[in-house]
Design a protein around this motif. Structure first.
Motif, PDB file in Angstrom:
ATOM      1  N   THR A 144     124.594 -14.096  23.485  1.00 56.05           N
ATOM      2  CA  THR A 144     125.642 -14.934  24.076  1.00 56.05           C
ATOM      3  C   THR A 144     126.197 -15.932  23.059  1.00 56.05           C
ATOM      4  O   THR A 144     127.319 -16.422  23.221  1.00 56.05           O
ATOM      5  N   GLN A 145     125.425 -16.237  22.020  1.00 56.46           N
ATOM      6  CA  GLN A 145     125.859 -17.199  21.006  1.00 56.46           C
ATOM      7  C   GLN A 145     126.536 -16.547  19.808  1.00 56.46           C
ATOM      8  O   GLN A 145     127.081 -17.242  18.948  1.00 56.46           O
ATOM      9  N   LEU A 149     128.698 -18.325  16.767  1.00 56.33           N
ATOM     10  CA  LEU A 149     128.096 -18.347  15.440  1.00 56.33           C
ATOM     11  C   LEU A 149     129.045 -17.723  14.419  1.00 56.33           C
ATOM     12  O   LEU A 149     129.226 -18.257  13.316  1.00 56.33           O
ATOM     13  N   LEU A 150     129.680 -16.621  14.775  1.00 57.24           N
ATOM     14  CA  LEU A 150     130.616 -15.967  13.867  1.00 57.24           C
ATOM     15  C   LEU A 150     131.830 -16.852  13.590  1.00 57.24           C
ATOM     16  O   LEU A 150     132.298 -16.949  12.450  1.00 57.24           O
ATOM     17  N   ARG A 151     132.356 -17.490  14.638  1.00 59.77           N
ATOM     18  CA  ARG A 151     133.483 -18.410  14.443  1.00 59.77           C
ATOM     19  C   ARG A 151     133.118 -19.512  13.454  1.00 59.77           C
ATOM     20  O   ARG A 151     133.917 -19.897  12.590  1.00 59.77           O
ATOM     21  N   ARG A 172     113.863 -10.781  17.747  1.00 57.25           N
ATOM     22  CA  ARG A 172     115.011 -11.512  18.275  1.00 57.25           C
ATOM     23  C   ARG A 172     116.020 -10.549  18.893  1.00 57.25           C
ATOM     24  O   ARG A 172     116.475  -9.587  18.249  1.00 57.25           O
ATOM     25  N   GLU A 173     116.391 -10.837  20.132  1.00 57.85           N
ATOM     26  CA  GLU A 173     117.309  -9.986  20.874  1.00 57.85           C
ATOM     27  C   GLU A 173     118.657  -9.868  20.159  1.00 57.85           C
ATOM     28  O   GLU A 173     119.274 -10.863  19.798  1.00 57.85           O
ATOM     29  N   GLY A 174     119.103  -8.640  19.965  1.00 58.59           N
ATOM     30  CA  GLY A 174     120.419  -8.397  19.400  1.00 58.59           C
ATOM     31  C   GLY A 174     120.518  -8.520  17.900  1.00 58.59           C
ATOM     32  O   GLY A 174     121.614  -8.342  17.343  1.00 58.59           O
ATOM     33  N   ALA A 175     119.413  -8.804  17.197  1.00 55.44           N
ATOM     34  CA  ALA A 175     119.490  -9.046  15.754  1.00 55.44           C
ATOM     35  C   ALA A 175     119.965  -7.807  14.998  1.00 55.44           C
ATOM     36  O   ALA A 175     120.768  -7.913  14.056  1.00 55.44           O
ATOM     37  N   ILE A 176     119.493  -6.651  15.379  1.00 57.03           N
ATOM     38  CA  ILE A 176     119.906  -5.429  14.686  1.00 57.03           C
ATOM     39  C   ILE A 176     121.394  -5.194  14.869  1.00 57.03           C
ATOM     40  O   ILE A 176     122.123  -4.903  13.909  1.00 57.03           O
ATOM     41  N   ASN A 177     121.890  -5.333  16.088  1.00 56.42           N
ATOM     42  CA  ASN A 177     123.312  -5.167  16.341  1.00 56.42           C
ATOM     43  C   ASN A 177     124.150  -6.184  15.584  1.00 56.42           C
ATOM     44  O   ASN A 177     125.204  -5.849  15.021  1.00 56.42           O
ATOM     45  N   PHE A 178     123.679  -7.426  15.548  1.00 52.62           N
ATOM     46  CA  PHE A 178     124.415  -8.489  14.866  1.00 52.62           C
ATOM     47  C   PHE A 178     124.580  -8.168  13.387  1.00 52.62           C
ATOM     48  O   PHE A 178     125.688  -8.272  12.830  1.00 52.62           O
ATOM     49  N   HIS A 179     123.489  -7.763  12.738  1.00 51.24           N
ATOM     50  CA  HIS A 179     123.517  -7.553  11.296  1.00 51.24           C
ATOM     51  C   HIS A 179     124.091  -6.199  10.889  1.00 51.24           C
ATOM     52  O   HIS A 179     124.687  -6.079   9.812  1.00 51.24           O
ATOM     53  N   GLN A 180     123.929  -5.214  11.721  1.00 54.78           N
ATOM     54  CA  GLN A 180     124.371  -3.877  11.336  1.00 54.78           C
ATOM     55  C   GLN A 180     125.732  -3.496  11.902  1.00 54.78           C
ATOM     56  O   GLN A 180     126.388  -2.589  11.375  1.00 54.78           O
ATOM     57  N   GLU A 181     126.180  -4.178  12.962  1.00 56.09           N
ATOM     58  CA  GLU A 181     127.455  -3.827  13.586  1.00 56.09           C
ATOM     59  C   GLU A 181     128.482  -4.968  13.508  1.00 56.09           C
ATOM     60  O   GLU A 181     129.611  -4.765  13.061  1.00 56.09           O
TER      61      GLU A 181
END
Length: 215
Positions: A144-145, A149-151, A172-181
């Motif tokens: 949700t953050q 964070l990207l902004r 950490r939830e979503g970490a793979i998606n955040f870094h790879q996608e």
């Protein structure tokens, strides 16, 4: 009784001593002060600090900002390695950071440290975009953050800014998606170090985004 003295009765301080790059850091966490995840020294921060030590990194003369400083351990080490560092987090965490800054950064170089509130997605526009380095450890933990964070990262960056970010990819939830996608769409991202499930990425803003992006 002052407000600070009254607050001190509601929590207790726990100190850890950890050495990096010849500096013995005494890091205190405010347990029971309703700081949540900020009242811990998390492994990604330690991994990032050890990386700076092993690579013999020198930040002398560099303008830096740390996101989600928590205890301040990463930003404090960056100051001791020569950087001019702004350590940021939520307002309720700043007292803990200031305590550790005072305990670990000698007076002769404390002018190169600043502690300041920064709410991702809200406050970033009050900060400049001329940082040489952005530091972040264990800030990728809630999908949700991610947009905020990207902004924030995009605003703080210019085409010469280098980002060091360390994340626990498993815990950490979503970490793979955040870094790879998500990140590769906006940043040039290189995996430069791994320790157990912790990964350090070195990033720069893509040239096509040098003039900013809107979400």
């Amino acid at each position: 009784m002052s407000h600070a003295e009254d607050n001190s009765l509601s929590f207790h301080k726990e100190e850890q001593q950890i050495e990096f790059s010849g500096h013995l850091l005494k890091i205190t966490t405010f347990k029971g002060a309703y700081l949540g995840v900020s009242a811990f020294v998390w492994e990604p921060g330690l991994v990032l600090c050890r990386y700076f030590e092993n690579e013999k990194i020198n930040f002398t003369g560099k303008k830096m900002i740390e996101l989600g400083s928590g205890t301040g351990i990463v930003g404090i080490l960056a100051v001791l390695l020569g950087g001019d560092v702004t350590l940021t987090d939520r307002p309720c965490v700043l007292e803990q950071i200031e305590y550790n800054v005072s305990a670990n950064i000698p007076l002769r170089c404390r002018h190169r440290s600043k502690v300041s509130a920064l709410a991702w997605g809200t406050d970033q526009d009050t900060y400049p975009s001329d940082f040489d380095f952005i530091l972040a450890s264990d800030v990728v933990y809630s999908p949700t953050q991610f947009p905020d964070l990207l902004r924030t990262l995009l605003h703080l960056c210019n085409e010469k800014t280098t980002i060091y970010m360390c994340s626990n990819m498993v815990a950490r939830e979503g970490a793979i998606n955040f870094h790879q996608e998500l990140l590769p769409e906006l940043f040039n991202s290189e995996l430069i170090h791994t320790y157990r499930s912790n990964c350090i990425y070195k990033m720069t803003k893509k040239q096509t985004l040098a003039r900013g992006i809107s979400f």
